[in-house]
Scaffold this motif. Structure first.
Motif, short mmCIF file in Angstrom:
data_model
loop_
_atom_site.label_atom_id
_atom_site.label_comp_id
_atom_site.label_asym_id
_atom_site.label_seq_id
_atom_site.Cartn_x
_atom_site.Cartn_y
_atom_site.Cartn_z
N LYS A 124 0.83 -1.21 0.00
CA LYS A 124 0.00 0.00 0.00
C LYS A 124 0.87 1.26 0.00
O LYS A 124 0.57 2.24 -0.71
CB LYS A 124 -0.94 -0.02 1.20
CG LYS A 124 -2.05 -1.05 1.08
CD LYS A 124 -2.90 -1.13 2.35
CE LYS A 124 -3.98 -2.19 2.22
NZ LYS A 124 -4.79 -2.34 3.45
N LYS A 125 1.94 1.25 0.79
CA LYS A 125 2.86 2.40 0.80
C LYS A 125 3.50 2.58 -0.57
O LYS A 125 3.64 3.70 -1.06
CB LYS A 125 3.95 2.19 1.86
CG LYS A 125 3.49 2.35 3.29
CD LYS A 125 4.64 2.10 4.26
CE LYS A 125 4.17 2.16 5.70
NZ LYS A 125 5.29 1.86 6.64
N ILE A 128 0.96 4.16 -3.06
CA ILE A 128 0.70 5.57 -2.77
C ILE A 128 1.89 6.45 -3.14
O ILE A 128 1.74 7.49 -3.81
CB ILE A 128 0.35 5.76 -1.27
CG1 ILE A 128 -1.01 5.11 -0.96
CG2 ILE A 128 0.32 7.24 -0.91
CD1 ILE A 128 -1.34 5.05 0.51
N ILE A 129 3.09 6.04 -2.75
CA ILE A 129 4.29 6.83 -3.04
C ILE A 129 4.58 6.86 -4.54
O ILE A 129 4.90 7.92 -5.10
CB ILE A 129 5.50 6.28 -2.27
CG1 ILE A 129 5.30 6.48 -0.76
CG2 ILE A 129 6.79 6.96 -2.71
CD1 ILE A 129 6.37 5.87 0.11
N SER A 132 2.13 9.16 -6.26
CA SER A 132 2.39 10.56 -5.87
C SER A 132 3.59 11.13 -6.63
O SER A 132 3.53 12.25 -7.16
CB SER A 132 2.64 10.65 -4.36
OG SER A 132 1.51 10.21 -3.64
N THR A 184 -2.44 9.34 -14.07
CA THR A 184 -2.23 8.83 -12.70
C THR A 184 -3.42 7.99 -12.25
O THR A 184 -3.24 6.95 -11.60
CB THR A 184 -2.00 9.99 -11.72
OG1 THR A 184 -0.88 10.77 -12.15
CG2 THR A 184 -1.73 9.46 -10.31
N GLY A 188 -3.40 4.20 -11.27
CA GLY A 188 -3.98 3.78 -9.98
C GLY A 188 -4.94 2.63 -10.17
O GLY A 188 -4.98 1.69 -9.35
N TYR A 191 -2.87 -0.47 -10.78
CA TYR A 191 -2.32 -0.91 -9.49
C TYR A 191 -3.41 -1.60 -8.66
O TYR A 191 -3.15 -2.63 -8.02
CB TYR A 191 -1.77 0.28 -8.71
CG TYR A 191 -0.37 0.69 -9.09
CD1 TYR A 191 0.56 -0.23 -9.55
CD2 TYR A 191 0.03 2.02 -8.96
CE1 TYR A 191 1.83 0.15 -9.88
CE2 TYR A 191 1.32 2.42 -9.29
CZ TYR A 191 2.21 1.47 -9.76
OH TYR A 191 3.49 1.85 -10.09
#
Length: 214
Positions: A124-125, A128-129, A132, A184, A188, A191
């Motif tokens: 999950k990290k 998100i990173i 971003s 993005t 997403g 992902y």
């Protein structure tokens, strides 16, 4: 498609008490193998995700397209961002590899549950990173458009005489940010479908282990 554990559970229900029962250790071993396989796929996908853009960079048109960074005066900023992306990619690839090796060496159900939770948090990290940083590249690009003194020559729009320099900057900047949001979001979604599928499998394994521990 129904996985191996679900097929076995259905078979138990159909055969009833006469069917041979799998022991607690056998079920845990099966869940351990399934979890190890899922984390291995997470590691391999992150590796492919890192290698693929570098293969695309070999295409001449894509490589030449990066020259616009120098023309916009953001070459150093993009270089710094690229180095940061490399650091993030290497870090998480290493973390996924560590998670895989840790789960592969486990022989305890509680430790496996802990590693599953840790792996899910790491993924999950990573998502998100990664998203971003990817979106931030579009922001830097848009800033370069607004900061440049001659957007017409940089973007090769000398033949467009109906728009002022400020209007062209606004148009290009808006288009870049809009494209960044759309691309993005698409990434997403990819992902979510790809890593989300693997995380759901890990989640089911965790739930099954938790049920066995009760």
């Amino acid at each position: 498609m129904m996985d191996e554990l679900e097929l076995l559970k259905k078979d138990w229900q159909q055969r009833g008490a006469t069917a041979p029962k799998l022991t607690y250790d056998e079920i845990c071993k099966m869940l351990w193998k399934k979890s190890s396989s899922v984390v291995k796929w997470i590691f391999l996908i992150s590796l492919i995700e890192f290698i693929l853009p570098h293969l695309l960079y070999l295409v001449p048109s894509l490589r030449e397209g990066t020259e616009i960074y120098a023309n916009l005066g953001i070459k150093n900023a993009m270089l710094g961002l690229t180095i940061f992306q490399y650091a993030i990619a290497f870090y998480f690839i290493y973390e996924f590899y560590k998670r895989y090796k840790e789960i592969s060496a486990l022989d305890n159900a509680k430790n496996l549950m802990f590693r599953i939770i840790k792996t899910r948090k790491t993924v999950k990290k990573y998502v998100i990173i990664s998203l971003s940083v990817f979106f931030f590249t579009f922001i830097v690009f848009a800033i370069g458009v607004y900061m440049t003194d001659d957007i017409s020559s940089v973007m090769n729009t000398e033949n467009i005489r109906d728009f002022s320099e400020g209007r062209l900057k606004l148009i290009f900047g808006t288009v870049i940010i809009a494209a960044g949001i759309i691309i993005t979001c698409i990434m997403g979604l990819i992902y979510f479908l790809l890593y989300g599928f693997l995380l759901r499998k890990l989640g089911r394994n965790y739930s099954e282990l938790k049920r066995l521990e009760v």
